[in-house]
Design a protein around this motif. Structure first.
Motif, mmCIF file in Angstrom:
data_model
loop_
_atom_site.group_PDB
_atom_site.id
_atom_site.type_symbol
_atom_site.label_atom_id
_atom_site.label_comp_id
_atom_site.label_asym_id
_atom_site.label_seq_id
_atom_site.Cartn_x
_atom_site.Cartn_y
_atom_site.Cartn_z
ATOM 1 N N ALA A 112 0.823 -1.205 0.000
ATOM 2 C CA ALA A 112 0.000 0.000 0.000
ATOM 3 C C ALA A 112 0.860 1.260 0.000
ATOM 4 N N GLN A 115 2.178 1.696 -3.526
ATOM 5 C CA GLN A 115 1.072 2.012 -4.428
ATOM 6 C C GLN A 115 0.731 3.495 -4.343
ATOM 7 N N HIS A 116 0.733 4.028 -3.135
ATOM 8 C CA HIS A 116 0.451 5.455 -2.935
ATOM 9 C C HIS A 116 1.616 6.320 -3.415
ATOM 10 N N GLN A 119 1.943 6.879 -7.323
ATOM 11 C CA GLN A 119 0.841 7.491 -8.067
ATOM 12 C C GLN A 119 1.335 8.728 -8.819
ATOM 13 N N LYS A 149 -3.656 -7.015 -6.729
ATOM 14 C CA LYS A 149 -4.700 -6.018 -6.494
ATOM 15 C C LYS A 149 -4.204 -4.590 -6.684
ATOM 16 N N ASP A 150 -2.991 -4.292 -6.214
ATOM 17 C CA ASP A 150 -2.562 -2.892 -6.144
ATOM 18 C C ASP A 150 -1.359 -2.508 -7.007
#
Length: 305
Positions: A112, A115-116, A119, A149-150
């Motif tokens: 996570a 992933q952030h 961006q 998923k990410d």
């Protein structure tokens, strides 16, 4: 994001960010046969050299912004020292000139976060599996689900960090045996199954025994049997050996071509082996992809397939 073949990496050479010849390597001038490299700001750089290494990387990016790289120049990745450094690097406007980042000590907790962090960028990532969690098949299954998923559209390959995995056990690679004859052999097989079934490609750990090219060749045979698509290198002399190992045999190329032929029967025999397109389709696609990038044994040019 443009799709890039994991087989484009080949032998991935690690280089410390302190080197003064990075531009010549990145532009494809100094090591013409190199397909990919990692500019390392982590283990290969001493703590007192970190500031110099960062400044050196900035100079490289500035130089790259002023020139045109050769068409066949290697793919370039940067390995940050830690997450805070990665945040700093991602904010540099000229980081768009490189292909991506190697993510050290990657675990489920990091999915996570990255992933952030990524961006708004076009950076690809090569997470490195090299911590104690990697020995746990269930943990790797959970990581595969989270990556799908990410981060699936960003992950080019997953890298297996052999030396760090051995370090988790208080071990060091033997000078007489391949990595597959150590506890890391189990890990490579498990990751090949868990991550491969989830659709991810993996690259093989480095063989740091520079005076034993035959051991490197033995290990490459096993790398390929486990479905690994490339291998980390720490010296230019290893590049040709790795790329030669990635070539495909004429027999495999012919079998793969027959399997992918639209008019192929459901089951047929070729060179004494049963071929079943429904079962062997993925294998055949990978064989032709390898052949495109590395050719067939004894050939000197890449194939157009």
């Amino acid at each position: 994001m443009e799709k890039l073949s994991p087989y484009a990496l080949g032998a991935t050479l690690y280089m410390p960010a302190t080197r003064n010849d990075l531009l010549a390597v990145v532009c494809g001038e100094k090591i013409p046969q190199l397909r990919s490299l990692v500019i390392c700001l982590e283990d290969a750089v001493a703590e007192h050299d970190v500031e110099f290494a960062l400044n050196n990387l900035q100079r490289l990016l500035l130089d790259l912004s002023r020139i045109e790289r050769y068409k066949d120049a290697p793919l370039v990745f940067v390995r940050p020292r830690h997450l805070n450094m990665a945040k700093q690097l991602v904010d540099w406007p000229l980081m768009s000139l490189i292909d991506g980042l190697v993510l050290p000590k990657f675990t489920l907790h990091d999915v996570a976060i990255w992933q952030h962090l990524l961006q708004g960028t076009s950076l690809r990532v090569m997470p490195t599996l090299e911590s104690k969690e990697v020995f746990d098949a269930q943990a790797m299954s959970e990581l595969a689900d989270a990556l799908q998923k990410d981060l699936a559209n960003r992950v080019l390959v997953l890298r297996i960090g052999g030396n760090d995995l051995l370090s988790c056990l208080g071990l060091r690679r033997s000078k007489n045996y391949t990595l597959y004859q150590s506890p890391v052999g189990y890990v490579i097989g498990m990751l090949s199954g868990v991550m491969g079934a989830a659709g991810f490609s993996l690259t093989a750990p480095v063989c740091e025994l520079l005076q034993q090219p035959e051991l490197l060749r033995q290990e490459l045979v096993l790398d390929i049997e486990h479905g690994l698509v490339g291998k980390t290198a720490i010296h230019p002399t290893q590049i040709a050996i790795i790329h030669q190992a990635l070539q495909v045999s004429v027999e495999d190329y012919q079998a793969a071509s027959l399997i992918l032929n639209q008019s192929a029967p459901a089951v047929f025999q070729h060179n004494g082996a049963m071929c079943e397109p429904a079962t062997h389709y993925r294998w055949a696609k990978r064989i032709l992809e390898r052949a495109y990038w590395y050719g067939m044994s004894g050939a000197s040019e890449k194939l157009i397939v």
